[in-house]
Write a protein that holds these residues in place. Sequence first.
Motif, mmCIF file in Angstrom:
data_model
loop_
_atom_site.group_PDB
_atom_site.id
_atom_site.type_symbol
_atom_site.label_atom_id
_atom_site.label_comp_id
_atom_site.label_asym_id
_atom_site.label_seq_id
_atom_site.Cartn_x
_atom_site.Cartn_y
_atom_site.Cartn_z
ATOM 1 N N PHE A 65 31.649 43.327 51.030
ATOM 2 C CA PHE A 65 31.629 42.388 49.914
ATOM 3 C C PHE A 65 32.571 42.846 48.802
ATOM 4 N N ILE A 66 32.526 44.140 48.482
ATOM 5 C CA ILE A 66 33.408 44.683 47.448
ATOM 6 C C ILE A 66 34.867 44.566 47.869
ATOM 7 N N GLU A 67 35.136 44.870 49.121
ATOM 8 C CA GLU A 67 36.508 44.814 49.612
ATOM 9 C C GLU A 67 37.053 43.392 49.541
ATOM 10 N N TRP A 68 36.210 42.421 49.876
ATOM 11 C CA TRP A 68 36.657 41.033 49.804
ATOM 12 C C TRP A 68 36.981 40.634 48.363
ATOM 13 N N MET A 69 36.093 40.959 47.425
ATOM 14 C CA MET A 69 36.334 40.605 46.023
ATOM 15 C C MET A 69 37.575 41.312 45.486
ATOM 16 N N GLN A 70 37.746 42.587 45.838
ATOM 17 C CA GLN A 70 38.894 43.341 45.349
ATOM 18 C C GLN A 70 40.200 42.789 45.899
ATOM 19 N N GLU A 71 40.177 42.398 47.156
ATOM 20 C CA GLU A 71 41.388 41.834 47.756
ATOM 21 C C GLU A 71 41.759 40.515 47.089
ATOM 22 N N TYR A 72 40.756 39.699 46.761
ATOM 23 C CA TYR A 72 41.027 38.450 46.041
ATOM 24 C C TYR A 72 41.643 38.742 44.678
ATOM 25 N N CYS A 73 41.072 39.695 43.968
ATOM 26 C CA CYS A 73 41.576 40.051 42.636
ATOM 27 C C CYS A 73 43.006 40.579 42.716
ATOM 28 N N ASP A 74 43.284 41.433 43.703
ATOM 29 C CA ASP A 74 44.639 41.979 43.865
ATOM 30 C C ASP A 74 45.640 40.875 44.191
ATOM 31 N N ASN A 75 45.233 39.923 45.006
ATOM 32 C CA ASN A 75 46.121 38.800 45.328
ATOM 33 C C ASN A 75 46.428 37.973 44.089
ATOM 34 N N GLU A 76 45.427 37.784 43.240
ATOM 35 C CA GLU A 76 45.647 37.029 42.013
ATOM 36 C C GLU A 76 46.597 37.780 41.066
ATOM 37 N N ARG A 77 46.464 39.091 40.993
ATOM 38 C CA ARG A 77 47.376 39.873 40.154
ATOM 39 C C ARG A 77 48.807 39.797 40.698
ATOM 40 N N GLU A 78 48.934 39.858 42.001
ATOM 41 C CA GLU A 78 50.262 39.748 42.606
ATOM 42 C C GLU A 78 50.847 38.363 42.334
ATOM 43 N N HIS A 79 50.000 37.369 42.381
ATOM 44 C CA HIS A 79 50.444 36.012 42.069
ATOM 45 C C HIS A 79 50.940 35.931 40.626
ATOM 46 N N ALA A 80 50.228 36.579 39.703
ATOM 47 C CA ALA A 80 50.634 36.583 38.296
ATOM 48 C C ALA A 80 51.989 37.271 38.128
ATOM 49 N N ARG A 81 52.171 38.394 38.823
ATOM 50 C CA ARG A 81 53.474 39.083 38.739
ATOM 51 C C ARG A 81 54.599 38.217 39.299
ATOM 52 N N ASN A 82 54.325 37.506 40.361
ATOM 53 C CA ASN A 82 55.333 36.605 40.922
ATOM 54 C C ASN A 82 55.642 35.468 39.957
ATOM 55 N N PHE A 83 54.629 34.995 39.232
ATOM 56 C CA PHE A 83 54.842 33.952 38.230
ATOM 57 C C PHE A 83 55.798 34.428 37.134
ATOM 58 N N ILE A 84 55.596 35.664 36.686
ATOM 59 C CA ILE A 84 56.446 36.201 35.621
ATOM 60 C C ILE A 84 57.890 36.324 36.101
ATOM 61 N N ASP A 271 19.139 40.076 45.691
ATOM 62 C CA ASP A 271 19.304 39.463 44.363
ATOM 63 C C ASP A 271 20.593 39.935 43.696
ATOM 64 N N HIS A 272 20.937 41.195 43.896
ATOM 65 C CA HIS A 272 22.181 41.704 43.322
ATOM 66 C C HIS A 272 23.388 41.005 43.945
ATOM 67 N N ILE A 273 23.327 40.766 45.226
ATOM 68 C CA ILE A 273 24.424 40.031 45.873
ATOM 69 C C ILE A 273 24.511 38.623 45.304
ATOM 70 N N ARG A 274 23.364 37.974 45.148
ATOM 71 C CA ARG A 274 23.345 36.615 44.600
ATOM 72 C C ARG A 274 23.921 36.587 43.177
ATOM 73 N N GLU A 275 23.468 37.505 42.326
ATOM 74 C CA GLU A 275 23.962 37.549 40.951
ATOM 75 C C GLU A 275 25.454 37.845 40.904
ATOM 76 N N THR A 276 25.901 38.731 41.772
ATOM 77 C CA THR A 276 27.323 39.065 41.794
ATOM 78 C C THR A 276 28.161 37.879 42.252
ATOM 79 N N LEU A 277 27.661 37.139 43.220
ATOM 80 C CA LEU A 277 28.370 35.947 43.675
ATOM 81 C C LEU A 277 28.512 34.934 42.542
#
Length: 422
Positions: A65-84, A271-277
């Motif tokens: 779960f952490i790896e999936w969220m982190q990969e999404y975040c990293d992709n978004e940061r890379e997208h932001a750098r490409n935008f700049i 519950d922690h998974i639900r709240e994190t989602l």
Amino acid sequence: MRGTTPMNMGACIGFRETLAANRPGATNNDYYPLNQYVGKNFFEDENYRAALERFDGGYQISTDFIEWMQEYCDNEREHARNFIAYAEKWTTRIKHQSSLVSYHTTKRAQLDVVRIPKQLAHLKESNCNEIQRVIDKYRNYVNETYINERFRPGRKHRRTSEFKKLFKTAHASLSEVADQLETLRTLEKKAREALHTAESACEILQLDPSTTEKQLARANEVQNKKRATLEDIQGKLVDTKATYKVAQKTYRKKAIEIFNQCQTVEEERLDHIRETLLDFIQAMYTPKYSNELNQIFESLTTKITTQQNSFDDLLFWAKAYGIENKLTKPLTLTSNNDNYDSDSIVESRTHRKSIDHETEKHDRRQSIVEHEADDEEASAAISTTTPAKTKVKRTKPITNTDKKNTNTTEPSTIHNTVLNQV
């Protein structure tokens, strides 16, 4: 699942999928990891270990779960750098366009639009920081919940040892009786085999004519002892089975209490998974992000609508290249230090307001219309006083003043019409 009803592992979610995964002819797409506790009773043998393995197995789920969220975040940061990079590339390209065709307010409007991705990149980067905080919060929870094992790699739940001890203690009495029961069953099997051997020996002696009474009596005695031993074992087996049933009921009651505690701990993990989602989804597209995004585009739309002026651009271009505009007052051009046209001609802005120019054009149009109306009235008056068949041609002497007015008005009207079309 906090009731006291016995839990059958076969009733758990995933049993049907597991059976489907292990059916003959199943494809790779149908594969599921084999669950060794599927279909087994939780209260039999040491099947309570399923609850302990569920505790420890949660770590792998959490890391995925952490790896999936982190990969999404990293992709978004890379997208932001490409935008700049994208915005900088096209900003430079538009700045180097030919100043002959790209100038003044229109060029500024183009640059404002081209720079939008950079604003979006900053907004996305801020959004990624919010997502990263959600990830870090859940990662800290996982690190606190799962601890390193001493003698093997990997992690286990911090309460696994505690619940394992509780289950083993509760299962100890049942396990002891179960061992006795298993020993008696083994002895019973051996006693049956011994009795069968003794009975066979007696039968052989009875059929042998040379057998003495003493031999036959000794064989019967051995047979009776074997039978007595078997009956004694069977009696103990019956008693032990009764004891086992009592111990099983006692263990079931204690195991249910322990299992309910396991359910509480497992509920916390879920519950922690639900709240994190939910936090992750909210961080992906928060109301703040939505409002800032709308503000960027609304501000840009308003800016282009109010500041991009094609007529002003045409006047600027004409004056910059030395074309006299006789329809308007002399334009006062000032140096523009804006970096939009740093490599092109020096921009100049007229100090006359647009509304004044529009008023002047309106007055000029009104004058022309009134002049044409006077000519029509004069023509109408002549036509009423002259017979229909008689044509009178009036010639008005043209003075030097009229010539001057004719020469000055006609080009102005034509040029003004062209500017109005633009």
